[in-house]
Design a protein around this motif. Structure first.
Motif, PDB file in Angstrom:
ATOM      1  N   GLY A 198     -49.585  81.257 109.629  1.00 23.17           N
ATOM      2  CA  GLY A 198     -49.311  80.670 111.156  1.00 23.17           C
ATOM      3  C   GLY A 198     -50.122  79.277 111.472  1.00 23.17           C
ATOM      4  N   LEU A 199     -50.127  79.070 112.676  1.00 25.80           N
ATOM      5  CA  LEU A 199     -50.911  77.855 112.922  1.00 25.80           C
ATOM      6  C   LEU A 199     -52.646  78.170 113.179  1.00 25.80           C
ATOM      7  N   SER A 200     -52.999  79.408 113.399  1.00 25.31           N
ATOM      8  CA  SER A 200     -54.537  79.579 113.569  1.00 25.31           C
ATOM      9  C   SER A 200     -54.956  79.449 111.960  1.00 25.31           C
ATOM     10  N   ALA A 201     -54.396  79.695 111.065  1.00 26.63           N
ATOM     11  CA  ALA A 201     -54.883  79.414 109.824  1.00 26.63           C
ATOM     12  C   ALA A 201     -55.223  77.939 109.365  1.00 26.63           C
ATOM     13  N   ILE A 202     -54.585  76.957 110.190  1.00 31.16           N
ATOM     14  CA  ILE A 202     -54.980  75.680 109.788  1.00 31.16           C
ATOM     15  C   ILE A 202     -55.495  74.894 110.925  1.00 31.16           C
ATOM     16  N   LEU A 203     -55.768  75.543 112.089  1.00 34.36           N
ATOM     17  CA  LEU A 203     -56.426  74.836 113.035  1.00 34.36           C
ATOM     18  C   LEU A 203     -57.650  74.215 112.898  1.00 34.36           C
ATOM     19  N   ARG A 204     -58.030  72.983 113.650  1.00 35.58           N
ATOM     20  CA  ARG A 204     -59.214  72.207 113.588  1.00 35.58           C
ATOM     21  C   ARG A 204     -59.635  72.240 114.815  1.00 35.58           C
ATOM     22  N   GLN A 205     -60.740  72.067 115.203  1.00 35.74           N
ATOM     23  CA  GLN A 205     -61.525  71.794 116.223  1.00 35.74           C
ATOM     24  C   GLN A 205     -61.429  69.957 116.535  1.00 35.74           C
ATOM     25  N   ALA A 206     -61.533  69.514 117.835  1.00 35.71           N
ATOM     26  CA  ALA A 206     -61.715  68.226 117.993  1.00 35.71           C
ATOM     27  C   ALA A 206     -62.565  68.236 119.427  1.00 35.71           C
ATOM     28  N   PRO A 207     -63.198  67.112 119.495  1.00 30.04           N
ATOM     29  CA  PRO A 207     -64.048  66.716 120.762  1.00 30.04           C
ATOM     30  C   PRO A 207     -63.049  66.852 121.912  1.00 30.04           C
ATOM     31  N   ALA A 208     -63.382  67.431 123.065  1.00 29.37           N
ATOM     32  CA  ALA A 208     -62.652  67.445 124.175  1.00 29.37           C
ATOM     33  C   ALA A 208     -63.370  66.780 125.312  1.00 29.37           C
TER      34      ALA A 208
ATOM     35  N   PRO B 158     -44.363  76.943 112.530  1.00 30.94           N
ATOM     36  CA  PRO B 158     -44.779  75.755 111.754  1.00 30.94           C
ATOM     37  C   PRO B 158     -43.895  74.876 111.585  1.00 30.94           C
ATOM     38  N   GLU B 159     -42.512  75.598 111.054  1.00 30.32           N
ATOM     39  CA  GLU B 159     -41.223  74.884 111.010  1.00 30.32           C
ATOM     40  C   GLU B 159     -40.736  74.263 112.244  1.00 30.32           C
ATOM     41  N   SER B 160     -40.763  74.726 113.191  1.00 25.73           N
ATOM     42  CA  SER B 160     -40.216  73.958 114.613  1.00 25.73           C
ATOM     43  C   SER B 160     -41.172  72.898 114.819  1.00 25.73           C
ATOM     44  N   LEU B 161     -42.335  73.001 115.051  1.00 20.48           N
ATOM     45  CA  LEU B 161     -43.493  72.177 115.170  1.00 20.48           C
ATOM     46  C   LEU B 161     -43.391  70.862 114.399  1.00 20.48           C
ATOM     47  N   TRP B 162     -43.165  71.193 113.105  1.00 19.94           N
ATOM     48  CA  TRP B 162     -42.965  70.109 112.240  1.00 19.94           C
ATOM     49  C   TRP B 162     -41.789  69.272 112.466  1.00 19.94           C
ATOM     50  N   ALA B 163     -40.629  69.883 112.703  1.00 24.55           N
ATOM     51  CA  ALA B 163     -39.391  69.215 113.191  1.00 24.55           C
ATOM     52  C   ALA B 163     -39.670  68.313 114.625  1.00 24.55           C
ATOM     53  N   GLU B 164     -40.567  68.889 115.490  1.00 29.41           N
ATOM     54  CA  GLU B 164     -40.858  68.454 116.597  1.00 29.41           C
ATOM     55  C   GLU B 164     -41.596  67.008 116.412  1.00 29.41           C
TER      56      GLU B 164
ATOM     57  N   HIS C   6     -53.019  68.174 112.181  1.00 34.38           N
ATOM     58  CA  HIS C   6     -52.502  66.970 111.925  1.00 34.38           C
ATOM     59  C   HIS C   6     -51.026  67.416 111.370  1.00 34.38           C
ATOM     60  N   PRO C   7     -50.038  66.815 111.649  1.00 32.57           N
ATOM     61  CA  PRO C   7     -48.845  67.163 110.950  1.00 32.57           C
ATOM     62  C   PRO C   7     -48.533  67.551 109.442  1.00 32.57           C
ATOM     63  N   ALA C   8     -49.425  66.658 108.811  1.00 30.51           N
ATOM     64  CA  ALA C   8     -49.431  66.784 107.176  1.00 30.51           C
ATOM     65  C   ALA C   8     -50.078  68.267 107.032  1.00 30.51           C
ATOM     66  N   GLU C   9     -50.765  68.857 107.639  1.00 29.33           N
ATOM     67  CA  GLU C   9     -51.322  70.131 107.528  1.00 29.33           C
ATOM     68  C   GLU C   9     -50.321  71.163 107.712  1.00 29.33           C
ATOM     69  N   LEU C  10     -49.188  70.915 108.281  1.00 32.85           N
ATOM     70  CA  LEU C  10     -47.859  71.858 108.424  1.00 32.85           C
ATOM     71  C   LEU C  10     -47.311  72.155 107.059  1.00 32.85           C
ATOM     72  N   LEU C  11     -47.535  71.172 106.105  1.00 31.85           N
ATOM     73  CA  LEU C  11     -46.833  71.298 104.937  1.00 31.85           C
ATOM     74  C   LEU C  11     -47.978  71.758 103.854  1.00 31.85           C
ATOM     75  N   ARG C  12     -47.271  72.527 102.927  1.00 33.66           N
ATOM     76  CA  ARG C  12     -48.137  73.164 101.916  1.00 33.66           C
ATOM     77  C   ARG C  12     -47.350  73.354 100.659  1.00 33.66           C
TER      78      ARG C  12
END
Length: 132
Positions: free
Chosen positions: A8-18, A94-100, A126-132
């Motif tokens: 799922g998404l939690s495994a590839i999540l990154r932090q960014a400044p807010a 991840p599949e639906s998010l990639w498509a979106e 990043h969208p590329a991180e949805l691909l493995r």
């Protein structure tokens, strides 16, 4: 091309400044330089809900572009942020998010995706991180 799905998404999540939308572009650039590894800055409400996105490279190009630097520095970041970035709940597939992500205009397809948990910012990817 394989799309990440088991963890799922939690495994590839990154932090960014807010940052707050009321910050000036000068202040946003300062944040950008303090986080050179980040490709984006999330603009958030006081309750940590996403209200916009700044892609750092595009933002820097605007800062050094033809608009007068003094004028740019004093503008609120809310004027230059993407007001409708792609956001997704952490439970999204991840599949639906990639498509979106691939349905966005060409220039925005590689923009970061804001991931939320109960409406609050959990991180970005990043969208590329949805691909493995």
């Amino acid at each position: 091309m394989t799309i990440t799905s088991t963890a799922g998404l939690s495994a590839i999540l990154r932090q960014a400044p807010a940052i707050s939308p009321s910050l000036t572009c000068r202040e946003a650039l300062r944040v950008q330089f303090q986080h050179p590894e980040s490709k984006c800055i999330v603009v958030r409400s006081s309750s940590n809900e996403p209200v916009g996105l700044i892609m750092c490279e595009r933002f820097f190009l605007k800062a050094t572009g033809r608009m007068g630097i003094d004028q740019f520095y004093n503008e609120p970041v809310s004027k230059l942020m993407n007001r409708s970035p792609l956001t997704a709940d952490i439970s999204a597939s991840p599949e639906s998010l990639w498509a979106e992500a691939m349905q966005r205009p060409e220039a925005m397809r590689q923009d970061c995706i804001i991931v939320t948990d109960n409406g609050r910012i959990a991180g970005i990817l990043h969208p590329a991180e949805l691909l493995r």
